[in-house]
Design an enzyme around this catalytic site. Structure first.
Site, PDB file in Angstrom:
ATOM      1  N   CYS A 144      -0.858   3.323  -5.783  1.00 25.83           N
ATOM      2  CA  CYS A 144      -1.537   2.178  -5.176  1.00 25.83           C
ATOM      3  C   CYS A 144      -2.689   2.672  -4.313  1.00 25.83           C
ATOM      4  CB  CYS A 144      -0.554   1.370  -4.327  1.00 25.83           C
ATOM      5  SG  CYS A 144      -1.302  -0.057  -3.509  1.00 25.83           S
ATOM      6  N   GLY A 169       0.738  -1.255   0.000  1.00 24.95           N
ATOM      7  CA  GLY A 169       0.000   0.000   0.000  1.00 24.95           C
ATOM      8  C   GLY A 169       0.767   1.304   0.000  1.00 24.95           C
TER       9      GLY A 169
END
Length: 345
Positions: A186, A181
């Site tokens: 992302c 993450g």
């Protein structure tokens, strides 16, 4: 349900405290590292920065430039065998030290990986890449890769916890990719609520890996050269970069001109853009976990590389590390609430 109360840290939460140094110049700093890997017999020497295996970053053109500086490129998995043949036709043996062939974990991925490595046995690195490295299927694929490509240096990820790092190393990985993450394109943390602040992930995962004679890659979260230094200072053996290497001449994608300014597209490999391009669209059982942005065109990547490496050498002089290997031993992080003066940014 349980709660861990200890605060976890990202790159923005710390700075590196300077220390006395005997170094007179940045030119005295060596950024080269030499690694012997847990499972494979290869000895590798170079600068341990890796271009991410995204189709807008991990290109053949990027690899050609980065190899000249002894940096690795994880070539994205969407090139054909014919593309690989054309690319490697005239490359010297030394070039193979700085490229990795990337793969997913499907049957088709395994077949293509075998075809590439059979055609080009000098390739040393395999990068097994999935968004979620916590599945049994992924661990089984790492075991398969070790059994079938025993002479290769295997990178595998992504995970963010020490126990999973240990499991992947035991399964056959030489290097584990750490990061869930933190990447600039992302959206996993937004879509799923899952993640781990990158600096704490590095510190904890490096400790686990080094105890088993393995290495880790910090994958994602670096926005500026100072973040690369913090990743190495936290114990990362390699640092993988996506956004910092996007938008260049050698990056994937066409240059788009808007209102007289040039841009290049950059997107996550779990984004709708990537899935439409490579899989025909987003499957009905999942959601896109990446976004697409347009980055101002940055020109040739060599100038960005020089800037990054210059900043990293400067970090080493501030803490008295004559070699990159010494940086983590010389690093003291201080918790901060302010990084830099942004009045003119």
């Amino acid at each position: 349900m349980r709660i861990e109360n200890e605060i976890k840290l990202g790159f923005k939460d710390v700075m590196i405290r300077p220390k006395r140094s005997t170094l007179k110049s940045r030119s005295e700093v060596s950024l080269q590292r030499e690694f012997k890997f847990k499972h494979s017999n290869h000895l590798w020497k170079g600068i341990p920065i890796i271009a991410a295996n995204m189709d807008t970053v991990g290109t053949f053109e990027m690899a050609t430039v980065l190899a000249e500086h002894q940096l690795i490129t994880a070539i994205h998995k969407h090139y054909s065998i014919e593309n690989w043949r054309n690319f490697l036709a005239d490359k010297p043996d030394s070039f193979y030290n700085y490229i990795a062939v990337s793969t997913g974990t499907s049957k088709q991925d395994a077949e293509k990986l075998k075809e590439i490595t059979d055609s080009f046995p000098k390739i040393k690195f395999i990068c097994i890449d999935v968004a979620n490295g916590y599945s049994e299927h992924f661990v089984d694929f790492v075991k398969y890769a070790r059994d079938n490509f025993n002479d290769k240096i295997i990178m595998a990820g992504n995970v963010v916890t020490g126990e999973m790092v240990e499991e992947l190393l035991i399964a056959g990985a030489d290097i584990v990719k750490v990061g869930i993450g933190p990447g600039s394109v992302c959206t996993t943390r937004i879509k799923t609520g899952v993640g781990y602040p990158q600096l704490s992930a590095i510190i904890e995962c490096a400790d686990a890996a080094h105890g088993l004679s393995g290495q880790i890659i910090s994958d994602g979260g670096c926005k500026i050269p100072g973040d690369i230094a913090k990743a190495f200072g936290g114990g990362a053996d390699f640092v993988m970069l996506g956004g910092m290497l996007a938008g260049h001449t050698e990056s994937g994608g066409e240059i788009v001109t808007r209102n007289g300014e040039k841009f290049k597209a950059f997107y996550g490999m779990s984004s709708e853009t990537a899935m439409k391009k490579h899989a025909g669209g987003v499957a009905d059982y999942r959601a896109s976990e990446g976004k697409t942005v347009e980055i101002p065109y940055r020109g040739d990547v060599v100038y960005t590389v020089q800037d990054m490496l210059g900043g990293l050498r400067s970090t080493c002089t501030y803490v008295g590390a004559a070699r990159l290997k010494e940086l983590t031993k010389r690093t003291t992080f201080i918790r901060v609430q302010e990084q830099h003066n942004e009045i003119f940014s």
